[in-house]
Scaffold this motif. Structure first.
Motif, PDB file in Angstrom:
ATOM      1  N   ASP A  39      46.889  44.958  33.403  1.00 11.60           N
ATOM      2  CA  ASP A  39      46.619  43.683  32.728  1.00 11.60           C
ATOM      3  C   ASP A  39      45.144  43.384  32.927  1.00 11.60           C
ATOM      4  O   ASP A  39      44.652  43.389  34.054  1.00 11.60           O
ATOM      5  CB  ASP A  39      47.484  42.569  33.324  1.00 11.60           C
ATOM      6  CG  ASP A  39      47.441  41.290  32.504  1.00 11.60           C
ATOM      7  OD1 ASP A  39      46.327  40.746  32.320  1.00 11.60           O
ATOM      8  OD2 ASP A  39      48.511  40.818  32.072  1.00 11.60           O
ATOM      9  N   ALA A  40      44.435  43.112  31.852  1.00  4.37           N
ATOM     10  CA  ALA A  40      42.989  42.922  31.929  1.00  4.37           C
ATOM     11  C   ALA A  40      42.590  41.766  32.837  1.00  4.37           C
ATOM     12  O   ALA A  40      41.453  41.703  33.307  1.00  4.37           O
ATOM     13  CB  ALA A  40      42.417  42.706  30.529  1.00  4.37           C
ATOM     14  N   ASP A  41      43.509  40.852  33.115  1.00  6.07           N
ATOM     15  CA  ASP A  41      43.208  39.693  33.961  1.00  6.07           C
ATOM     16  C   ASP A  41      43.688  39.862  35.399  1.00  6.07           C
ATOM     17  O   ASP A  41      43.641  38.907  36.179  1.00  6.07           O
ATOM     18  CB  ASP A  41      43.859  38.434  33.373  1.00  6.07           C
ATOM     19  CG  ASP A  41      43.283  38.069  32.013  1.00  6.07           C
ATOM     20  OD1 ASP A  41      42.075  38.295  31.812  1.00  6.07           O
ATOM     21  OD2 ASP A  41      44.040  37.576  31.162  1.00  6.07           O
ATOM     22  N   GLU A  42      44.140  41.070  35.769  1.00  4.65           N
ATOM     23  CA  GLU A  42      44.791  41.238  37.068  1.00  4.65           C
ATOM     24  C   GLU A  42      43.912  41.839  38.156  1.00  4.65           C
ATOM     25  O   GLU A  42      44.421  42.393  39.125  1.00  4.65           O
ATOM     26  CB  GLU A  42      46.064  42.051  36.917  1.00  4.65           C
ATOM     27  CG  GLU A  42      47.276  41.200  36.632  1.00  4.65           C
ATOM     28  CD  GLU A  42      47.545  40.150  37.702  1.00  4.65           C
ATOM     29  OE1 GLU A  42      47.860  40.515  38.844  1.00  4.65           O
ATOM     30  OE2 GLU A  42      47.432  38.952  37.391  1.00  4.65           O
ATOM     31  N   GLY A  43      42.609  41.730  38.023  1.00  4.69           N
ATOM     32  CA  GLY A  43      41.751  42.022  39.148  1.00  4.69           C
ATOM     33  C   GLY A  43      41.129  43.408  39.148  1.00  4.69           C
ATOM     34  O   GLY A  43      41.721  44.385  38.700  1.00  4.69           O
ATOM     35  N   PHE A  44      39.889  43.476  39.698  1.00  2.00           N
ATOM     36  CA  PHE A  44      39.139  44.722  39.754  1.00  2.00           C
ATOM     37  C   PHE A  44      37.964  44.561  40.700  1.00  2.00           C
ATOM     38  O   PHE A  44      37.624  43.454  41.130  1.00  2.00           O
ATOM     39  CB  PHE A  44      38.624  45.109  38.358  1.00  2.00           C
ATOM     40  CG  PHE A  44      37.737  44.058  37.732  1.00  2.00           C
ATOM     41  CD1 PHE A  44      36.369  44.029  37.972  1.00  2.00           C
ATOM     42  CD2 PHE A  44      38.280  43.077  36.904  1.00  2.00           C
ATOM     43  CE1 PHE A  44      35.556  43.048  37.405  1.00  2.00           C
ATOM     44  CE2 PHE A  44      37.478  42.100  36.334  1.00  2.00           C
ATOM     45  CZ  PHE A  44      36.111  42.080  36.583  1.00  2.00           C
ATOM     46  N   MET A  45      37.325  45.691  41.003  1.00  2.00           N
ATOM     47  CA  MET A  45      36.046  45.699  41.707  1.00  2.00           C
ATOM     48  C   MET A  45      35.096  46.567  40.889  1.00  2.00           C
ATOM     49  O   MET A  45      35.256  47.785  40.816  1.00  2.00           O
ATOM     50  CB  MET A  45      36.186  46.256  43.117  1.00  2.00           C
ATOM     51  CG  MET A  45      34.871  46.279  43.888  1.00  2.00           C
ATOM     52  SD  MET A  45      35.043  47.067  45.517  1.00  2.00           S
ATOM     53  CE  MET A  45      33.376  46.833  46.164  1.00  2.00           C
TER      54      MET A  45
END
Length: 589
Positions: A52-58
């Motif tokens: 999901d594009a809104d579910e977090g990243f670094m």
């Protein structure tokens, strides 16, 4: 320049994997870490942008257009990515750090940036998601370094010359410019429902070098010098990522819910340990000289099975607990292809092949020169007796299907269990009704030859009365059930009906529902060797090897129309099937 689609997703081929013996992080070509469950692989993920594009990243990448090349540092699971811009070149080294004595008691995700030439502007951002809708992240500025907290997980953000800007909202970010010879670091240190250590960032930087040395030491003991050594080592390193060191269990894959079909619906959670996958993994790792992990996995599996009694579970959680149903978080899924699934509905199925898997693991362990304990011997005798009775039953089969049938490969799983039981008894490692085990083994063989072979198709079929085919029959060229004309004809029938170039679908009709299953194609290589068609096996192997991604990672499936990845990754079955194929070609299987 690497671009994402309008929804923010990248091709699954884009991902490389990092691991520390407890969890796995996935790094895209554009420098974004889009998957990171913590503290364990089956925990809710702090970063889940892959689903999901809104579910977090670094994110960490140059601020201007760039070309990118990457590789794993030789013999390691530490990733080196080189970005070249119009103004200079930098190298990013990504590591899930390990400690002096093995894995660290906390998570330590380190991203080192070295300026190689000129100047390069770099930007980074840590933006956690909601842990599958379980929590809203919040920023804690009470310590010397910013901390992001969510769902009991603490993410401490540390760095060296990392250009931290004033944190606010639900993210932490920064920017800096590299020079030739400059060194920078951004790290995420994590714990779950416990205090959070915040090491000196220079200690974390040193940990990257230590982690490289740890992986190199592991690879130096890799006892395989046959054909395709580099590909075999890379697949062994990928399998090592799936080994859960706290328990000794082996995950089937590092992710959940990556679709097997562009139409959706076939989205599963593979962050569990299957007896089947464990058996195949140990099959390969034993033969390439891996010792500690094999013993840990065998011991864990036997203790786990002992707790279950004769009601064998197909799979469990990584800590041995039984699965507790499924949840469907309100996420879009990769490229909008849902559902996202937390859990797996196959729990509680009857799969007769599990008997063969258990005994095959034990036989491989004993054949390598090890010995069993009395409790295990008694346990295995009970299971062998049970296999003598239950092989007559319908089951869900290796593919975990909802309709129970007399699947031929399931019967052969029981045949293999009793074959191994007799071998163990002959080796002095089992006691019990050996004459009965041998008699039922032979009855199963007669049943398969009578009911599982179709003169019309000139092939072993999926189940009696059917003309449909099942690629899992190839496994029983490797067990030695049949290495003669019938198996050779079956290989031809499978490749004709289920083939798509060098690849294979799992069983009849799947070309309408899903992509090809990578492991099946490598099983065909091993089966061709087993029936004496080595030249064809070499040709097939040479066609398959280039289908891994740029750093040697493989998913569960490949869409033959464009060779795109589908399904969960890294997929243990795909990598271990490659290893077994190479071992077969090198006459070491």
């Amino acid at each position: 320049m690497i671009t994402r689609d309008q929804a923010g997703f990248v091709d699954l081929r884009s991902y490389a994997a990092l691991g520390d013996g407890r969890t796995v992080a996935l790094v895209a070509l554009d420098g974004s870490i889009d998957w990171y469950p913590t503290p364990d692989l089956d925990s809710r993920p702090a970063f889940a942008r892959i689903l999901d594009a809104d579910e977090g990243f670094m994110m960490l990448a140059p601020t201007t257009e760039y070309a990118v090349e990457r590789r794993y540092a030789p013999g390691t699971n530490v990733l080196e990515t080189t970005y070249t811009t119009d103004t200079g070149t930098v190298r990013v080294t990504d590591s899930l750090n390990t400690g002096v004595a093995g894995r660290l008691p906390w998570g330590e995700l380190a991203r080192r940036v070295d300026g190689l030439s000129g100047q390069v502007g770099m930007a980074w951002q840590v933006r956690p998601g909601t842990c599958f809708g379980a929590a809203s992240p919040w920023l804690d500025l009470g310590a010397d370094h910013p901390i992001l907290r969510l769902d009991g997980t603490a993410l401490g953000i540390l760095g060296i010359d990392h250009g931290l800007t004033q944190p606010e909202g639900q993210l932490v970010e920064g920017a800096f410019t590299t020079q030739e010879g400059s060194r920078h670091l951004i790290a995420v240190v994590s714990t779950h429902k416990e205090p959070l250590p915040l090491p000196d960032p220079r200690t974390i930087d040193d940990g990257v070098d230590r982690t490289i040395r740890n992986w190199e030491t592991w690879s130096e003991d890799f006892a395989y010098d046959g054909d395709y050594r580099e590909e075999v080592l890379r697949s062994a390193l990928a399998l090592k990522l799936l080994l859960h060191s706290p328990s000794g269990s082996i995950a089937a894959a590092a992710t959940t819910s990556l679709p097997e079909s562009l139409a959706g619906g076939k989205n599963w959670d593979y962050r569990y340990t299957w007896v089947r996958d464990t058996a195949y993994t140990l099959h390969s790792l034993t033969r390439v000289g891996v010792r500690e992990e094999v013993h840990a996995a065998v011991s864990w599996m036997l203790k786990n099975l002992r707790a279950q009694g004769t009601e064998l579970e197909v799979f469990t959680r990584l800590n041995g607990d039984l699965p507790q149903g499924t949840k469907t978080p309100d996420l879009t899924g990769w490229r909008g292809i849902g559902p996202v699934v937390d859990g797996n509905p196959a729990a509680g199925q009857l799969q007769l092949g599990v008997f063969g898997d258990v005994f095959d693991i034990v036989w491989q362990y004993v054949d390598a020169g090890h010995v069993l304990d009395p409790a295990t011997i008694r346990q295995l005798a009970d299971l062998a007796d049970l296999a003598c009775d239950v092989w007559h039953r319908r089951d869900a089969g290796i593919w975990e299907l909802p309709e129970e049938r007399h699947y031929v490969s399931s019967k052969l799983g029981c045949w293999n269990a009793l074959r191994c039981a007799v071998l163990l008894a002959e080796r002095g490692q089992m006691q019990g009704s050996v004459e009965r085990w041998a008699a039922e083994r032979d009855r199963i063989s007669e049943w398969v030859h009578e009911n599982g072979w179709s003169e019309e198709r000139q092939s072993y079929v999926w189940y009696p009365g059917s003309t449909e085919l099942d690629a899992s029959i190839l496994l029983h060229a490797m067990t030695g059930f049949d290495t003669g004309p019938r198996m050779s004809a079956t290989i031809d029938a499978l490749r004709e009906e289920l083939g798509a170039g060098p690849l294979l679908y799992r069983y009849s009709g799947m070309e309408k529902e899903e992509s090809t299953f990578v492991a099946c194609a490598y099983w065909a290589v091993s089966a061709l060797v087993a029936v004496g068609r080595r030249e064809e096996a070499v040709e097939l192997m040479e066609q398959l090897l280039p289908l891994a991604n740029d750093v040697g990672i493989m998913a569960e499936m490949i869409e033959p129309s464009d060779n795109s990845f589908m399904g969960n990754l890294p997929q243990g079955l795909s990598h271990l099937a490659l290893i077994v194929a190479a071992l077969s070609l090198s006459a070491q299987y």
